[in-house]
Write a protein that holds these residues in place. Structure first.
Motif, PDB file in Angstrom:
ATOM      1  N   GLY A 148       0.772  -1.233   0.000  1.00 19.32           N
ATOM      2  CA  GLY A 148       0.000   0.000   0.000  1.00 19.32           C
ATOM      3  C   GLY A 148       0.802   1.281   0.000  1.00 19.32           C
ATOM      4  N   THR A 149       2.116   1.230   0.251  1.00 22.26           N
ATOM      5  CA  THR A 149       2.875   2.479   0.368  1.00 22.26           C
ATOM      6  C   THR A 149       3.055   3.187  -0.974  1.00 22.26           C
ATOM      7  N   LEU A 150       2.912   2.462  -2.092  1.00 31.00           N
ATOM      8  CA  LEU A 150       3.019   3.095  -3.409  1.00 31.00           C
ATOM      9  C   LEU A 150       1.695   3.039  -4.173  1.00 31.00           C
ATOM     10  N   ARG A 151       0.599   2.850  -3.467  1.00 28.79           N
ATOM     11  CA  ARG A 151      -0.702   2.840  -4.113  1.00 28.79           C
ATOM     12  C   ARG A 151      -0.946   4.206  -4.771  1.00 28.79           C
ATOM     13  N   GLU A 152      -1.507   4.180  -5.966  1.00 26.86           N
ATOM     14  CA  GLU A 152      -1.801   5.368  -6.772  1.00 26.86           C
ATOM     15  C   GLU A 152      -0.539   6.026  -7.326  1.00 26.86           C
ATOM     16  N   ARG A 153       0.598   5.325  -7.259  1.00 22.98           N
ATOM     17  CA  ARG A 153       1.825   5.812  -7.883  1.00 22.98           C
ATOM     18  C   ARG A 153       2.134   4.956  -9.110  1.00 22.98           C
ATOM     19  N   THR A 154       2.782   5.565 -10.086  1.00 22.28           N
ATOM     20  CA  THR A 154       3.224   4.848 -11.272  1.00 22.28           C
ATOM     21  C   THR A 154       4.740   4.870 -11.314  1.00 22.28           C
ATOM     22  N   VAL A 155       5.320   3.712 -11.535  1.00 16.98           N
ATOM     23  CA  VAL A 155       6.776   3.557 -11.534  1.00 16.98           C
ATOM     24  C   VAL A 155       7.228   3.100 -12.916  1.00 16.98           C
ATOM     25  N   LEU A 156       8.247   3.768 -13.444  1.00 12.91           N
ATOM     26  CA  LEU A 156       8.913   3.339 -14.675  1.00 12.91           C
ATOM     27  C   LEU A 156      10.240   2.715 -14.287  1.00 12.91           C
ATOM     28  N   VAL A 157      10.448   1.460 -14.673  1.00  7.93           N
ATOM     29  CA  VAL A 157      11.705   0.765 -14.414  1.00  7.93           C
ATOM     30  C   VAL A 157      12.441   0.603 -15.743  1.00  7.93           C
ATOM     31  N   ALA A 158      13.564   1.266 -15.882  1.00  6.69           N
ATOM     32  CA  ALA A 158      14.379   1.108 -17.088  1.00  6.69           C
ATOM     33  C   ALA A 158      15.188  -0.177 -16.959  1.00  6.69           C
ATOM     34  N   ALA A 205      11.769  -1.132 -30.785  1.00  7.62           N
ATOM     35  CA  ALA A 205      10.729  -1.375 -31.794  1.00  7.62           C
ATOM     36  C   ALA A 205       9.517  -0.476 -31.637  1.00  7.62           C
ATOM     37  N   GLN A 206       9.418   0.261 -30.530  1.00  7.86           N
ATOM     38  CA  GLN A 206       8.238   1.074 -30.261  1.00  7.86           C
ATOM     39  C   GLN A 206       8.641   2.507 -29.941  1.00  7.86           C
ATOM     40  N   ASP A 207       7.684   3.404 -30.020  1.00  5.48           N
ATOM     41  CA  ASP A 207       7.873   4.777 -29.572  1.00  5.48           C
ATOM     42  C   ASP A 207       7.695   4.753 -28.049  1.00  5.48           C
ATOM     43  N   ALA A 208       8.813   4.694 -27.335  1.00  7.73           N
ATOM     44  CA  ALA A 208       8.758   4.463 -25.895  1.00  7.73           C
ATOM     45  C   ALA A 208       7.968   5.549 -25.170  1.00  7.73           C
ATOM     46  N   ALA A 209       8.204   6.820 -25.500  1.00 13.38           N
ATOM     47  CA  ALA A 209       7.492   7.902 -24.812  1.00 13.38           C
ATOM     48  C   ALA A 209       5.993   7.798 -25.029  1.00 13.38           C
ATOM     49  N   ALA A 210       5.573   7.529 -26.272  1.00 14.02           N
ATOM     50  CA  ALA A 210       4.136   7.428 -26.560  1.00 14.02           C
ATOM     51  C   ALA A 210       3.516   6.246 -25.820  1.00 14.02           C
ATOM     52  N   GLU A 211       4.215   5.113 -25.791  1.00 13.21           N
ATOM     53  CA  GLU A 211       3.685   3.929 -25.115  1.00 13.21           C
ATOM     54  C   GLU A 211       3.566   4.155 -23.618  1.00 13.21           C
ATOM     55  N   ILE A 212       4.571   4.791 -23.036  1.00  9.52           N
ATOM     56  CA  ILE A 212       4.533   5.026 -21.587  1.00  9.52           C
ATOM     57  C   ILE A 212       3.455   6.039 -21.246  1.00  9.52           C
ATOM     58  N   PRO A 217      -1.073   8.533 -18.533  1.00 11.77           N
ATOM     59  CA  PRO A 217      -1.328   9.833 -19.167  1.00 11.77           C
ATOM     60  C   PRO A 217      -0.858  11.026 -18.342  1.00 11.77           C
ATOM     61  N   ASP A 218      -0.861  10.895 -17.021  1.00 11.23           N
ATOM     62  CA  ASP A 218      -0.420  11.997 -16.165  1.00 11.23           C
ATOM     63  C   ASP A 218       1.070  11.940 -15.859  1.00 11.23           C
ATOM     64  N   GLY A 219       1.764  10.966 -16.417  1.00 13.18           N
ATOM     65  CA  GLY A 219       3.196  10.830 -16.199  1.00 13.18           C
ATOM     66  C   GLY A 219       3.518   9.833 -15.105  1.00 13.18           C
ATOM     67  N   VAL A 220       4.796   9.472 -15.020  1.00 18.84           N
ATOM     68  CA  VAL A 220       5.242   8.515 -14.001  1.00 18.84           C
ATOM     69  C   VAL A 220       5.815   9.277 -12.815  1.00 18.84           C
ATOM     70  N   VAL A 236      12.470  12.768 -19.073  1.00 19.28           N
ATOM     71  CA  VAL A 236      11.841  14.092 -19.026  1.00 19.28           C
ATOM     72  C   VAL A 236      10.484  14.075 -19.714  1.00 19.28           C
ATOM     73  N   ALA A 237      10.394  13.350 -20.812  1.00 17.52           N
ATOM     74  CA  ALA A 237       9.150  13.326 -21.590  1.00 17.52           C
ATOM     75  C   ALA A 237       8.010  12.635 -20.856  1.00 17.52           C
ATOM     76  N   VAL A 238       8.320  11.700 -19.962  1.00 17.30           N
ATOM     77  CA  VAL A 238       7.244  10.915 -19.337  1.00 17.30           C
ATOM     78  C   VAL A 238       7.076  11.197 -17.848  1.00 17.30           C
ATOM     79  N   ALA A 239       7.927  12.042 -17.270  1.00 17.40           N
ATOM     80  CA  ALA A 239       7.865  12.290 -15.831  1.00 17.40           C
ATOM     81  C   ALA A 239       6.670  13.160 -15.468  1.00 17.40           C
ATOM     82  N   ALA A 240       6.020  12.823 -14.376  1.00 21.39           N
ATOM     83  CA  ALA A 240       4.943  13.638 -13.823  1.00 21.39           C
ATOM     84  C   ALA A 240       5.546  14.793 -13.032  1.00 21.39           C
TER      85      ALA A 240
END
Length: 338
Positions: A148-158, A205-212, A217-220, A236-240
């Motif tokens: 529950g500590t990261l509920r409602e958060r979005t994480v991008l793992v490179a 193979a994909q447009d990473a920023a568009a896919e993320i 939609p509100d960023g990671v 920078v392109a995907v950060a909230a």
């Protein structure tokens, strides 16, 4: 006892397979009969550096798992016989885990539940503690990881198919986050999904920023970053607004370039993560949280958990280092201790 040591800096060939006396634990120490030793990129990188002044030899590897068989003065005697996982065995110490018996401070040997295999214990340490730090440095917290500590958060793992990436995915999902990851091909995408990532983006193979952005939609909110120089524009392109980019790796000549004026309004935070020098209280919290995740069954290893295991015999430690350094293996490199 059988041990691997180095007496000089260099390539894998400087690792020697030798016989050494079994050490006796000193005050505040425990002796662990090591069953499995974990190999990390920091191990081969440190192998290429000179030994600390006054050090004649070094046993490599920070991580491992085994059974405490003796305790020193000041340690609870009941710890003898306990299954444990080890973290930072060789940081500023001569005793790593690439040997049959090793000495570590009492707090660096953490109880490993009976249902958790030794290979899981040996795969924790540096990767899991690094992932924990990356997930907990965002302004406003959380300062710890639990359900529950990261509920409602979005994480991008490179790099979700790597050891740190795998741990970050599993810990973030346990904490309730939505997780998206970037990978370099379909096989790695399958591994990242096995770890628990809800979306895996093949950046080749994909447009990473568009896919993320389609996923978030509100960023990671948190980026766990393995290649900050190469990925800065994507981050920078995907950060909230208010996001943190927590980076833990990068090449020797890599430089981080960020467009200052366009990122100021978002209050982005760029945070380096070097697990060995994390503040002590944060380190203690990380160890406690990782131990809790293990008890809960939230951390796993093996291909079915997104982290294939590559096992070498102790006497073939040089081969294990070479395989990891060359970068051809996907997963976790382990040494089985006889």
């Amino acid at each position: 006892m059988k041990s691997v040591i180095r007496t000089a800096a260099g390539g894998p060939e400087v690792l020697q397979f030798v016989e050494r006396p079994v050490p006796e634990p000193g005050p505040g120490e425990v002796r662990v009969r090591v069953h499995v030793s974990g190999v990390n990129p920091t191990d081969w990188r440190s192998r290429r550096r000179a030994l600390p002044p006054g050090t004649a030899e070094q046993v490599p590897h920070q991580d491992g798992a085994g059974v405490i068989d003796a305790v020193g003065p000041g340690v609870e005697p009941s710890r003898a016989g306990q299954r444990v996982w080890i973290w930072e065995a060789a940081w500023e110490r001569p005793w790593g885990t690439a040997q049959q018996y090793t000495l570590v401070p009492d707090a660096h040997a953490v109880e490993l539940p009976g249902r958790a295999p030794f290979e899981l214990g040996a795969a924790l340490g540096i990767p899991a503690l690094t992932a924990h730090r990356a997930l907990t440095v965002r302004d406003g917290g959380p300062g710890h990881i639990a359900p529950g500590t990261l509920r409602e958060r979005t994480v991008l793992v490179a790099g979700g198919a790597g050891a740190v990436g795998n741990a970050a995915i599993q810990l973030a999902r346990w904490a309730g986050a939505r997780v998206v990851t970037t990978v370099s091909g379909p096989a790695k995408a399958a591994l990242a999904r096995a770890a628990g990532a809800e979306k895996a983006v093949d950046y080749r193979a994909q447009d990473a920023a568009a896919e993320i952005r389609a996923f978030a939609p509100d960023g990671v909110d948190i980026v766990v970053e393995v290649a900050p120089g190469a990925n800065a524009a994507l981050d920078v392109a995907v950060a909230a607004p208010g996001a943190v980019v927590a980076y833990y790796s990068g090449g020797e000549d890599e430089h981080l370039r960020v467009p200052v004026l366009t990122t100021l309004p978002a209050n982005l935070r760029w945070q380096g993560v070097f697990v060995y020098t994390v503040p002590p209280e944060a380190k203690r919290q990380a160890v406690a949280d990782v131990a809790a995740a293990v008890r809960a069954g939230a951390l796993r290893v093996g291909e079915e958990a997104g982290l294939p295991l590559h096992r070498f015999a102790l006497e073939h430690a040089a081969d294990a280092h070479a395989a990891l350094e060359e970068g051809g293996l996907v997963g976790k490199v382990l040494l089985d201790i006889p």
